[in-house]
Design a protein around this motif. Sequence first.
Motif, PDB file in Angstrom:
ATOM      1  N   THR A 104       0.870  -1.179   0.000  1.00 13.27           N
ATOM      2  CA  THR A 104       0.000   0.000   0.000  1.00 13.27           C
ATOM      3  C   THR A 104       0.903   1.224   0.000  1.00 13.27           C
ATOM      4  N   GLU A 105       0.900   1.963  -1.123  1.00 15.64           N
ATOM      5  CA  GLU A 105       1.768   3.139  -1.265  1.00 15.64           C
ATOM      6  C   GLU A 105       1.214   4.016  -2.381  1.00 15.64           C
ATOM      7  N   THR A 106       1.095   5.300  -2.119  1.00 14.14           N
ATOM      8  CA  THR A 106       0.594   6.252  -3.104  1.00 14.14           C
ATOM      9  C   THR A 106       1.596   6.480  -4.230  1.00 14.14           C
ATOM     10  N   ASN A 107       2.876   6.497  -3.904  1.00 21.81           N
ATOM     11  CA  ASN A 107       3.934   6.794  -4.876  1.00 21.81           C
ATOM     12  C   ASN A 107       4.939   5.654  -4.930  1.00 21.81           C
ATOM     13  N   PRO A 108       4.554   4.520  -5.496  1.00 22.39           N
ATOM     14  CA  PRO A 108       5.470   3.368  -5.492  1.00 22.39           C
ATOM     15  C   PRO A 108       6.712   3.629  -6.334  1.00 22.39           C
ATOM     16  N   LEU A 109       7.838   3.109  -5.860  1.00 22.49           N
ATOM     17  CA  LEU A 109       9.096   3.261  -6.586  1.00 22.49           C
ATOM     18  C   LEU A 109       9.688   1.901  -6.899  1.00 22.49           C
ATOM     19  N   ASN A 110      10.102   1.170  -5.867  1.00 20.24           N
ATOM     20  CA  ASN A 110      10.667  -0.158  -6.094  1.00 20.24           C
ATOM     21  C   ASN A 110      10.469  -1.013  -4.856  1.00 20.24           C
ATOM     22  N   ILE A 111      10.736  -2.298  -5.033  1.00 19.92           N
ATOM     23  CA  ILE A 111      10.655  -3.250  -3.935  1.00 19.92           C
ATOM     24  C   ILE A 111      11.878  -4.153  -4.040  1.00 19.92           C
ATOM     25  N   THR A 112      12.491  -4.439  -2.907  1.00 25.00           N
ATOM     26  CA  THR A 112      13.692  -5.265  -2.891  1.00 25.00           C
ATOM     27  C   THR A 112      13.434  -6.513  -2.054  1.00 25.00           C
ATOM     28  N   PHE A 113      13.722  -7.672  -2.638  1.00 21.58           N
ATOM     29  CA  PHE A 113      13.636  -8.946  -1.929  1.00 21.58           C
ATOM     30  C   PHE A 113      15.041  -9.341  -1.513  1.00 21.58           C
ATOM     31  N   VAL A 114      15.179  -9.774  -0.263  1.00 21.95           N
ATOM     32  CA  VAL A 114      16.486 -10.145   0.272  1.00 21.95           C
ATOM     33  C   VAL A 114      16.388 -11.553   0.856  1.00 21.95           C
ATOM     34  N   ILE A 115      17.341 -12.388   0.495  1.00 19.94           N
ATOM     35  CA  ILE A 115      17.465 -13.726   1.077  1.00 19.94           C
ATOM     36  C   ILE A 115      18.794 -13.772   1.804  1.00 19.94           C
ATOM     37  N   ALA A 116      18.745 -14.237   3.060  1.00 18.35           N
ATOM     38  CA  ALA A 116      19.964 -14.310   3.861  1.00 18.35           C
ATOM     39  C   ALA A 116      20.160 -15.744   4.338  1.00 18.35           C
ATOM     40  N   ASN A 117      21.391 -16.225   4.184  1.00 15.59           N
ATOM     41  CA  ASN A 117      21.749 -17.553   4.659  1.00 15.59           C
ATOM     42  C   ASN A 117      23.063 -17.383   5.414  1.00 15.59           C
ATOM     43  N   GLY A 118      22.956 -17.140   6.698  1.00 13.24           N
ATOM     44  CA  GLY A 118      24.175 -16.893   7.475  1.00 13.24           C
ATOM     45  C   GLY A 118      24.774 -15.565   7.080  1.00 13.24           C
ATOM     46  N   SER A 119      26.002 -15.607   6.559  1.00 15.26           N
ATOM     47  CA  SER A 119      26.681 -14.371   6.181  1.00 15.26           C
ATOM     48  C   SER A 119      26.495 -14.028   4.699  1.00 15.26           C
ATOM     49  N   VAL A 120      25.765 -14.843   3.965  1.00 18.65           N
ATOM     50  CA  VAL A 120      25.555 -14.592   2.529  1.00 18.65           C
ATOM     51  C   VAL A 120      24.202 -13.916   2.340  1.00 18.65           C
ATOM     52  N   TRP A 121      24.243 -12.756   1.729  1.00 15.30           N
ATOM     53  CA  TRP A 121      23.026 -12.006   1.452  1.00 15.30           C
ATOM     54  C   TRP A 121      22.856 -11.902  -0.054  1.00 15.30           C
ATOM     55  N   ASN A 122      21.649 -12.110  -0.517  1.00 16.96           N
ATOM     56  CA  ASN A 122      21.329 -11.980  -1.935  1.00 16.96           C
ATOM     57  C   ASN A 122      20.078 -11.122  -2.037  1.00 16.96           C
ATOM     58  N   SER A 123      20.118 -10.108  -2.892  1.00 17.96           N
ATOM     59  CA  SER A 123      18.941  -9.239  -3.016  1.00 17.96           C
ATOM     60  C   SER A 123      18.652  -8.948  -4.476  1.00 17.96           C
ATOM     61  N   THR A 124      17.396  -8.708  -4.766  1.00 20.10           N
ATOM     62  CA  THR A 124      16.930  -8.328  -6.093  1.00 20.10           C
ATOM     63  C   THR A 124      15.937  -7.185  -5.934  1.00 20.10           C
ATOM     64  N   THR A 125      16.108  -6.128  -6.728  1.00 20.65           N
ATOM     65  CA  THR A 125      15.216  -4.971  -6.674  1.00 20.65           C
ATOM     66  C   THR A 125      14.382  -4.912  -7.942  1.00 20.65           C
ATOM     67  N   TYR A 126      13.094  -4.688  -7.774  1.00 20.40           N
ATOM     68  CA  TYR A 126      12.150  -4.569  -8.876  1.00 20.40           C
ATOM     69  C   TYR A 126      11.508  -3.200  -8.841  1.00 20.40           C
ATOM     70  N   THR A 127      11.306  -2.611 -10.010  1.00 22.76           N
ATOM     71  CA  THR A 127      10.584  -1.341 -10.115  1.00 22.76           C
ATOM     72  C   THR A 127       9.101  -1.628 -10.000  1.00 22.76           C
ATOM     73  N   MET A 128       8.421  -0.836  -9.197  1.00 21.32           N
ATOM     74  CA  MET A 128       7.000  -1.044  -8.981  1.00 21.32           C
ATOM     75  C   MET A 128       6.190  -0.169  -9.950  1.00 21.32           C
ATOM     76  N   THR A 129       5.010  -0.644 -10.277  1.00 21.09           N
ATOM     77  CA  THR A 129       4.074   0.127 -11.073  1.00 21.09           C
ATOM     78  C   THR A 129       2.768   0.247 -10.282  1.00 21.09           C
ATOM     79  N   THR A 130       1.916   1.155 -10.700  1.00 19.61           N
ATOM     80  CA  THR A 130       0.652   1.364  -9.988  1.00 19.61           C
ATOM     81  C   THR A 130      -0.464   0.481 -10.526  1.00 19.61           C
ATOM     82  N   ASP A 131      -0.140  -0.449 -11.417  1.00 20.48           N
ATOM     83  CA  ASP A 131      -1.170  -1.349 -11.981  1.00 20.48           C
ATOM     84  C   ASP A 131      -1.654  -2.357 -10.958  1.00 20.48           C
TER      85      ASP A 131
END
Length: 181
Positions: free
Chosen positions: A154-181
């Motif tokens: 829920t956001e009036t002015n969406p920009l992006n969303i980032t998913f992060v997976i962490a396994n101990g000391s290893v971090w992996n993230s992916t960022t997606y641009t959001m749309t209002t659709d």
Amino acid sequence: IQEGKQQWAALVNDTEGNSNWSLTNRSFTVDTLYPQINYTGSSENDSTNLNRNYVLVNISAADANIHSVRLNWNGTNETFASNDGNNYWENKTGLTDGHYSFYASVNDTFGHYNITSTRNIFIDTVTPLISFVTPTINNSITENNYIPVEVSVTETNPLNITFVIANGSVWNSTTYTMTTD
């Protein structure tokens, strides 16, 4: 004739050598210059997104014959709240989230007019809300080399969303641009 205030008088002569000056001098002003107006350093830049409920407008206006300096705020002309010499400022406070536009104008006593460019400001003080929804797994064991993730935002002015997976000391993230659709 030079720019600025001018004085003149009249002299009359007759054929007998008599002469006389007018009893009073007359004056007029030559003004061919347009007043200058510019935003100053602390004014909000165009297309700025703000996470606060106020907007600063600061301008400088210069002319030998300033008649008025006005602020146009969202289509309404108004007088600046404060000025010191050629510097004018306004702090618009208590603003709700949304779009605001402004520009300033100056005119002199001879009808010369000048304006600044229009600036657009967007206020958004509401923190986005995010929640996981089905089929997102939680506290599960999977045999897959992927995990299904779905979120509700829920956001009036969406920009992006980032998913992060962490396994101990290893971090992996992916960022997606959001749309209002």
